[in-house]
Enzyme design. Structure first.
Site, PDB file in Angstrom:
ATOM      1  N   HIS A 170       0.779  -1.336   0.037  1.00 34.30           N
ATOM      2  CA  HIS A 170      -0.091  -0.082   0.130  1.00 34.30           C
ATOM      3  C   HIS A 170       0.658   1.114   0.071  1.00 34.30           C
ATOM      4  CE1 HIS A 170      -3.179   2.670   1.995  1.00 34.30           C
ATOM      5  NE2 HIS A 170      -3.827   2.228   0.845  1.00 34.30           N
TER       6      HIS A 170
ATOM      7  N   LYS B   9       3.269   4.442  -1.161  1.00 36.59           N
ATOM      8  CA  LYS B   9       3.491   5.216  -2.356  1.00 36.59           C
ATOM      9  C   LYS B   9       4.812   5.840  -2.143  1.00 36.59           C
ATOM     10  CE  LYS B   9      -1.255   4.669  -1.505  1.00 36.59           C
ATOM     11  NZ  LYS B   9      -1.847   4.409  -0.210  1.00 36.59           N
TER      12      LYS B   9
ATOM     13  N   ASP C 238      16.602  11.159  -8.413  1.00 35.22           N
ATOM     14  CA  ASP C 238      17.884  11.392  -8.143  1.00 35.22           C
ATOM     15  C   ASP C 238      18.630  11.206  -6.839  1.00 35.22           C
ATOM     16  OD1 ASP C 238      17.739  12.098 -11.046  1.00 35.22           O
ATOM     17  OD2 ASP C 238      17.894  14.207 -10.555  1.00 35.22           O
TER      18      ASP C 238
ATOM     19  N   HIS D  58      -9.479  11.205   2.062  1.00 39.97           N
ATOM     20  CA  HIS D  58      -8.605  10.112   2.234  1.00 39.97           C
ATOM     21  C   HIS D  58      -7.165  10.570   2.986  1.00 39.97           C
ATOM     22  CE1 HIS D  58      -5.994   7.106   0.001  1.00 39.97           C
ATOM     23  NE2 HIS D  58      -7.188   6.477   0.179  1.00 39.97           N
TER      24      HIS D  58
ATOM     25  N   LYS E 143      -4.513  10.762   5.896  1.00 32.19           N
ATOM     26  CA  LYS E 143      -3.937   9.754   7.030  1.00 32.19           C
ATOM     27  C   LYS E 143      -2.872  10.584   7.748  1.00 32.19           C
ATOM     28  CE  LYS E 143      -3.919   7.082   2.749  1.00 32.19           C
ATOM     29  NZ  LYS E 143      -5.348   6.342   3.053  1.00 32.19           N
TER      30      LYS E 143
ATOM     31  N   ASP F  63      -0.154  15.896  20.696  1.00 32.37           N
ATOM     32  CA  ASP F  63       0.028  17.116  21.535  1.00 32.37           C
ATOM     33  C   ASP F  63       0.808  18.129  20.380  1.00 32.37           C
ATOM     34  OD1 ASP F  63      -0.837  16.159  23.813  1.00 32.37           O
ATOM     35  OD2 ASP F  63       1.019  15.197  24.260  1.00 32.37           O
TER      36      ASP F  63
END
Length: 399
Positions: free
Chosen positions: A145, A147, A152, A317, A319, A324
């Site tokens: 999952h 990404k 470079d 979507h 995440k 704190d």
């Protein structure tokens, strides 16, 4: 009597699935490695818009001089996916090393013909996590999952966006799409490169760890952070620890909120200590049962004083996990049991107060597009919704 045989066959299939999953999960946990990277200093930019992300990403790819390493869970066969592939082909023809990893099921729309065309044009594409025998059901459930992009060896991208028209607000049902992605420059990129090359070895069966081309000298940036890769272990431990140590505030944003009992226990204890808990989830859903699967957890937290917000304007979507003013976690892992126990994920733990302040402002902006959820709203759901909740509860790790 034919219906009895149908029931017997269904029970046998279900039993097979359960045994397959149990053995597969047990074997995987035994072999899983919890890699730890040091705290680094880099410059990190938060990107919350698909069009902005792909404008920057494609520009950085266009400027690549030596290597382009990309891993996505999903690349769609649509106009954005085609533009992405054509850009990679262009860079490969310029002599740039182009490597691409895609999850086999997440990117199932990418055909053999497309793969061959990319290979013929110089783009090295391999699929991650192909379903395999004998534990076929478990191998289908466990996805890569992540990404990750490294250009470079100097510029990195990590976050929740995939490649497809829905991510640039062109899906009528889900637009506008709200997500969080990071652009990283500085010494932390070397860890992203290392993690990418681990996935490359698994997918392409090629070791590239010791090649200096992919690890150029990097300067320190301004923000303290730490790469946090996971493979079906460790997220629960780390998140539970952060929650236990919280003093004032916890913020969780996730499209799928299906925590473990252990994490729920820590959240309830935090609320009882007087820690404020704000959770952002989408009102719209892009997968079956995931919304209903969250209801029992949200009811419990609402009864202990949590604030739950349902994002209304499109699909949420994002995440994010903030504790704190000390920690902001952004990456690919959802706040659900699939990310905790099954998927390969990669997050970034960011300890910089200026970044946390900026991220908090983005979340507050998102809350202006959200409605406050009340416990009465969940207590009065229909019988059909209750049935879906029950089904979701029995398969929560698979949602």
């Amino acid at each position: 009597m034919w219906w009895i045989w149908i029931i017997i066959v269904m029970i046998c299939i279900l039993l097979w699935f359960c045994i397959d999953f149990y053995i597969g999960r047990k074997k995987f946990v035994k072999q899983a490695v919890a890699r730890e990277y040091p705290i680094r200093q880099s410059d990190i930019e938060l990107i919350a818009s698909g069009p902005n992300l792909f404008k920057k990403l494609f520009s950085d790819i266009e400027k690549a001089q030596t290597s382009i390493h990309i891993l996505f869970y999903i690349v769609q066969d649509d106009h954005l996916g085609k533009k992405f592939f054509q850009l990679l082909i262009k860079k490969a023809k310029e002599g740039i090393e182009v490597r691409l990893i895609l999850d086999r099921l997440g990117s199932h729309k990418i055909t053999r013909k497309m793969v061959k065309e990319l290979h013929d044009q110089g783009v090295q594409l391999y699929f991650s996590k192909k379903p395999s025998f004998p534990l076929i059901f478990f191998s289908i459930q466990q996805r890569n999952h992540r990404k990750i992009t490294v250009i470079d060896g100097k510029i990195g991208y990590l976050g929740g966006f995939n490649v497809g028209k829905e991510y640039i607000n062109e899906d009528q049902k889900l637009a506008p799409w709200r997500d969080y992605h990071l652009r990283i420059s500085g010494e932390g990129v070397q860890d992203m490169q290392s993690e990418y090359l681990i996935d490359w070895k698994r997918s392409a069966k090629e070791k590239l760890f010791n090649q200096s081309l992919y690890f150029p000298p990097l300067e320190k940036g301004m923000m303290n952070h730490q790469l946090f890769p996971t493979e079906g272990i460790k997220i629960e431990d780390v998140f539970a620890s952060f929650i236990r140590e919280s003093k004032d505030r916890i913020i969780i944003g996730s499209p799928y909120f299906i925590p473990t009992d252990r994490v729920m226990k820590e959240l309830v204890h935090a609320l009882k200590r007087g820690v404020s808990l704000n959770i952002v989830v989408p009102n719209n859903s892009d997968h079956i049962l995931v919304k209903e699967g969250s209801f029992k957890y949200l009811r419990t937290l609402l009864s202990h004083g949590a604030n739950i917000y349902q994002f209304q304007d499109g699909f949420y979507h994002g995440k994010v996990f903030m504790v704190d003013d000390n920690l902001c976690d952004i990456g690919t892992a959802n706040f659900d049991q699939r990310s905790f126990f099954l998927n390969l994920e990669c997050n970034m733990l960011i300890y910089d107060k200026s970044f946390i302040k900026n991220a908090l402002q983005q979340i507050n902006d998102d809350l202006t597009q959200a409605d406050f959820l009340k416990k009465e709203d969940l207590d009065s759901v229909s019988l059909f919704t209750r049935i879906k909740e029950g089904i979701a509860s029995t398969i929560s790790i698979l949602l």
